[in-house]
Design a protein around this motif. Sequence first.
Motif: not given
Length: 248
Positions: A68-76, A82-91, A109-114
């Motif tokens: 329920a990440g909505g507009t992405g405050d936490l995910a950002l 977590v950096g480039p070796t981690g992963k975040v999923i906004l659902a 500027g969120a990169g390829g880890n989301v």
Amino acid sequence: MDKRTTHFGFQDVPVEEKASRVADVFHSVAARYDVMNDLMSFGIHRVWKRLTIERAGVRPGHKVLDIAGGTGDLALKFSRIVGPTGKVILADINASMLNVGRDKLIDNGAGGNVDYVQANAECLPFPDNTFDCITIAFGLRNVTDKDKALASMARILKPGGRLLVLEFSKPPNPLLSKAYDEYSFRLLPRMGEMVAGDADSYRYLAESIRMHPDQQTLKGMMETAGLERVEFTNLTGGIVALHRGIKL
């Protein structure tokens, strides 16, 4: 209550209708959601979310799910931790909210880890023991079957992983509770009408808060779902509570 009905705010509705009704609410408010959050909470929601991030204990390389990440405050914020070796999923179950969140993260500027996943919290489409941390902020009260959703979250946590639930709750002080009711039912729909052009959706949001389990009840629900060492912290006098549990 009839087993085939559930609550939508203060109304009883067929179980199969609730998800679509909640979806209509968030389709309506998505574009003005961040503005209304700032107005409704006088900006304090940012403090609540910052505390959630601190309590999450996320580190570089971790895999995090924000439901329920909505507009992405936490995910950002998590994407930067977590950096480039981690992963975040906004659902999010709602496509409109997910699109707003995706645009916001890309703009910041969120990169390829989301990654972005449209998903129902009751049946999360991930393997067992996948995530180091799961968060759900101001979303659990909108879920039809909360017990099923909590069990689904516990299933996909890794052993040692943490679930954090940030949600409106019940102020123990009766004077504060009365003032909060006055604000929620009188001022909130008016603000929704003025800013988002939608009084009904914000009236539903106020009602959904009152129908949500109190702090101790939610703690018990998390324990029943299989989480251990469950604790909660009241924020802003218990208007909001942050629950945290660990999968052992």
